[in-house]
Every structure is written in C-alpha cells, then in structure tokens.
Design a protein around this motif. Structure first.
Motif, PDB file in Angstrom:
ATOM      1  N   TRP A  29      16.001 -20.097 -11.488  1.00 36.66           N
ATOM      2  CA  TRP A  29      17.038 -19.798 -10.672  1.00 36.66           C
ATOM      3  C   TRP A  29      17.091 -18.075 -10.960  1.00 36.66           C
ATOM      4  N   THR A  30      16.845 -17.158  -9.394  1.00 41.29           N
ATOM      5  CA  THR A  30      17.749 -16.029  -9.063  1.00 41.29           C
ATOM      6  C   THR A  30      18.633 -15.804  -9.509  1.00 41.29           C
ATOM      7  N   LYS A  31      20.052 -16.460 -10.094  1.00 45.42           N
ATOM      8  CA  LYS A  31      21.133 -16.474 -10.162  1.00 45.42           C
ATOM      9  C   LYS A  31      22.366 -17.480 -11.244  1.00 45.42           C
ATOM     10  N   CYS A  32      22.950 -17.065 -11.820  1.00 43.85           N
ATOM     11  CA  CYS A  32      23.789 -17.954 -13.010  1.00 43.85           C
ATOM     12  C   CYS A  32      23.989 -18.620 -12.047  1.00 43.85           C
ATOM     13  N   LEU A  33      23.842 -20.326 -12.454  1.00 40.93           N
ATOM     14  CA  LEU A  33      24.633 -21.376 -11.539  1.00 40.93           C
ATOM     15  C   LEU A  33      26.227 -21.139 -11.385  1.00 40.93           C
ATOM     16  N   PHE A  34      26.565 -20.885 -13.232  1.00 38.11           N
ATOM     17  CA  PHE A  34      27.542 -21.476 -13.825  1.00 38.11           C
ATOM     18  C   PHE A  34      28.356 -20.242 -13.515  1.00 38.11           C
ATOM     19  N   CYS A  35      28.354 -19.215 -13.767  1.00 41.02           N
ATOM     20  CA  CYS A  35      28.760 -17.730 -13.401  1.00 41.02           C
ATOM     21  C   CYS A  35      29.095 -16.526 -12.353  1.00 41.02           C
ATOM     22  N   GLY A  36      27.423 -16.363 -11.515  1.00 37.97           N
ATOM     23  CA  GLY A  36      27.058 -15.675 -10.734  1.00 37.97           C
ATOM     24  C   GLY A  36      26.199 -14.503 -11.883  1.00 37.97           C
ATOM     25  N   TRP A  37      26.131 -14.720 -12.410  1.00 43.10           N
ATOM     26  CA  TRP A  37      25.778 -13.609 -12.927  1.00 43.10           C
ATOM     27  C   TRP A  37      24.001 -13.277 -12.365  1.00 43.10           C
ATOM     28  N   ALA A  38      23.047 -12.382 -11.283  1.00 44.10           N
ATOM     29  CA  ALA A  38      22.181 -12.473 -10.943  1.00 44.10           C
ATOM     30  C   ALA A  38      21.479 -10.563 -11.731  1.00 44.10           C
ATOM     31  N   PRO A  39      19.966 -10.937 -12.194  1.00 46.35           N
ATOM     32  CA  PRO A  39      19.789  -9.721 -13.318  1.00 46.35           C
ATOM     33  C   PRO A  39      20.004  -9.006 -12.153  1.00 46.35           C
ATOM     34  N   GLY A  40      19.812  -7.980 -12.238  1.00 46.57           N
ATOM     35  CA  GLY A  40      19.206  -6.484 -11.441  1.00 46.57           C
ATOM     36  C   GLY A  40      20.117  -5.435 -12.538  1.00 46.57           C
ATOM     37  N   ALA A  41      20.811  -3.831 -11.078  1.00 47.94           N
ATOM     38  CA  ALA A  41      20.882  -3.072 -12.028  1.00 47.94           C
ATOM     39  C   ALA A  41      22.536  -3.227 -11.968  1.00 47.94           C
ATOM     40  N   ARG A  42      22.650  -2.348 -13.009  1.00 46.53           N
ATOM     41  CA  ARG A  42      24.448  -2.759 -13.058  1.00 46.53           C
ATOM     42  C   ARG A  42      24.818  -1.327 -14.201  1.00 46.53           C
ATOM     43  N   LEU A  43      26.598  -1.150 -13.707  1.00 43.72           N
ATOM     44  CA  LEU A  43      26.844  -0.307 -14.444  1.00 43.72           C
ATOM     45  C   LEU A  43      27.568  -1.178 -15.525  1.00 43.72           C
ATOM     46  N   GLU A  44      27.959  -0.673 -16.368  1.00 50.15           N
ATOM     47  CA  GLU A  44      29.117  -1.080 -18.113  1.00 50.15           C
ATOM     48  C   GLU A  44      29.298  -0.156 -18.056  1.00 50.15           C
ATOM     49  N   PHE A  45      30.250  -0.341 -17.504  1.00 50.33           N
ATOM     50  CA  PHE A  45      31.696   0.823 -17.820  1.00 50.33           C
ATOM     51  C   PHE A  45      32.382   0.454 -19.433  1.00 50.33           C
ATOM     52  N   ILE A  46      31.906   1.948 -20.139  1.00 50.35           N
ATOM     53  CA  ILE A  46      32.237   2.316 -21.490  1.00 50.35           C
ATOM     54  C   ILE A  46      33.694   2.549 -21.735  1.00 50.35           C
ATOM     55  N   LEU A  47      34.031   3.762 -20.567  1.00 50.01           N
ATOM     56  CA  LEU A  47      35.570   4.768 -21.320  1.00 50.01           C
ATOM     57  C   LEU A  47      35.981   4.648 -20.003  1.00 50.01           C
ATOM     58  N   GLY A  48      37.296   4.662 -19.774  1.00 52.93           N
ATOM     59  CA  GLY A  48      38.252   4.676 -18.740  1.00 52.93           C
ATOM     60  C   GLY A  48      38.592   2.991 -18.125  1.00 52.93           C
ATOM     61  N   PRO A  49      39.645   2.822 -16.481  1.00 57.15           N
ATOM     62  CA  PRO A  49      40.262   2.226 -16.475  1.00 57.15           C
ATOM     63  C   PRO A  49      39.404   1.066 -15.875  1.00 57.15           C
ATOM     64  N   MET A  50      37.989   1.259 -16.770  1.00 55.77           N
ATOM     65  CA  MET A  50      37.279  -0.081 -16.397  1.00 55.77           C
ATOM     66  C   MET A  50      36.650  -0.508 -17.299  1.00 55.77           C
ATOM     67  N   ALA A  51      37.266   0.046 -18.597  1.00 55.17           N
ATOM     68  CA  ALA A  51      36.118  -0.222 -19.856  1.00 55.17           C
ATOM     69  C   ALA A  51      35.989  -2.263 -19.844  1.00 55.17           C
ATOM     70  N   ASN A  52      34.970  -2.070 -20.750  1.00 56.98           N
ATOM     71  CA  ASN A  52      34.285  -3.911 -20.869  1.00 56.98           C
ATOM     72  C   ASN A  52      34.215  -4.457 -19.455  1.00 56.98           C
ATOM     73  N   GLN A  53      34.154  -3.719 -18.730  1.00 59.74           N
ATOM     74  CA  GLN A  53      33.515  -4.582 -17.134  1.00 59.74           C
ATOM     75  C   GLN A  53      32.060  -3.856 -16.816  1.00 59.74           C
ATOM     76  N   THR A  54      31.628  -5.246 -15.930  1.00 62.35           N
ATOM     77  CA  THR A  54      30.538  -5.311 -15.322  1.00 62.35           C
ATOM     78  C   THR A  54      30.376  -5.152 -14.206  1.00 62.35           C
ATOM     79  N   LEU A  55      29.626  -3.929 -13.771  1.00 63.64           N
ATOM     80  CA  LEU A  55      29.491  -3.997 -12.015  1.00 63.64           C
ATOM     81  C   LEU A  55      28.198  -4.438 -11.556  1.00 63.64           C
TER      82      LEU A  55
END
Length: 154
Positions: free
Chosen positions: A48-74
């Motif tokens: 699998w190149t991405k998770c067929l359950f949730c759609g997550w794919a390995p690669g670069a991402r931003l994990e927000f730790i402060l602000g309005p997007m805290a606890n979200q991943t892009l």
C-alpha cells in the motif's frame, strides 16, 4: 582401533550443522516488520502506498501545535502549499498577524521542501529565527503569526 570418539565427533558436527541450517532458515522466514499507518495506526499491507482505511500517506507533513489548527495534520502532497489569511490559500489562518499571502512551502524533489516568506508584514520564523527562505529539516518548528507547526517526514 577405537572408533567411539570419531563417531561422536561426526555426530556432534552433524548436529551443529543442522542447528546452524535451522537457525538460518528460521531467520530468513521471520515476518517482515509491520507497516503502521501514521494516521489511524492500523496495520497496512507492505504494497500500500497510502492507508486504505483513512487515506494517510507517508511523506512530508505539517503537524500544528499552536493556533487555530492545533492538533491537526496537513499532508504536503501538492507541489506548492500556500499559507495566508485569504481564501484560496492551502492553509487559511484567520489571524490579524498573518498576511493575505504570507508564506509558501515548495516541494523541490521527493525529499526536499523549501519554505519561503512571500513578503509578509510580520515574517516567517523557523526554530525561533526569522528567515526569508529555508530548506526544511524534520523537526523544524515553523511560526506564522500565532500558529506553530512542526515539519515532519515519513
């Protein structure tokens, strides 16, 4: 002529050889390390190149730790990810300290990402230092206005 010690030596050698062969066969047939989804934490098939359950794919991402997007991943899947306060930016931050077109992250190649300030009023900070442009490294903390995110890969 006494053959007892010679027979014992041959049998011992044969047993040792069988033990080595068995250990090598056991090691080569050991199950491969499991591939775990970075999103939902379920086991993924190795193909699998991405998770067929949730759609997550390995690669670069931003994990927000402060602000309005805290606890979200892009996931940084696009060639260019824009950050600003105007509709149409990839990441829209409703923050008076964020310019309309504040910053962008450009995918240079499969493993290299570059952050650039797009002429913002308050600047872009990486690890506490104001930067006009920076090649991102895993663990870098990016601050735009009152929002902080950690750059991660993998």
């Amino acid at each position: 002529m006494e053959t007892g010690p010679l027979v014992g030596l041959i049998i011992g050698g044969a047993v040792l050889l069988l033990l080595v062969i068995w250990l090598m066969a056991r090691k080569s047939s050991a199950p491969a390390a499991q591939k775990i989804c970075g999103g939902c934490k379920r086991v993924m098939l190795p193909v699998w190149t991405k998770c067929l359950f949730c759609g997550w794919a390995p690669g670069a991402r931003l994990e927000f730790i402060l602000g309005p997007m805290a606890n979200q991943t892009l996931q940084l899947a696009d060639e260019m990810t824009t950050i600003g306060s105007v509709a149409g930016a990839t990441v829209v931050l409703a923050d008076p300290a964020v310019s309309k077109k504040h910053a962008a992250i450009r995918k240079v190649d499969a493993s290299t990402y570059e952050l650039a300030d797009l002429g913002s009023t308050n600047g872009v900070y990486v690890n506490g230092h104001k930067v006009p442009k920076k090649t991102l490294e895993p663990g870098d903390i990016i601050r735009v206005g009152n929002t902080e995110a950690v750059f991660k890969r993998g």
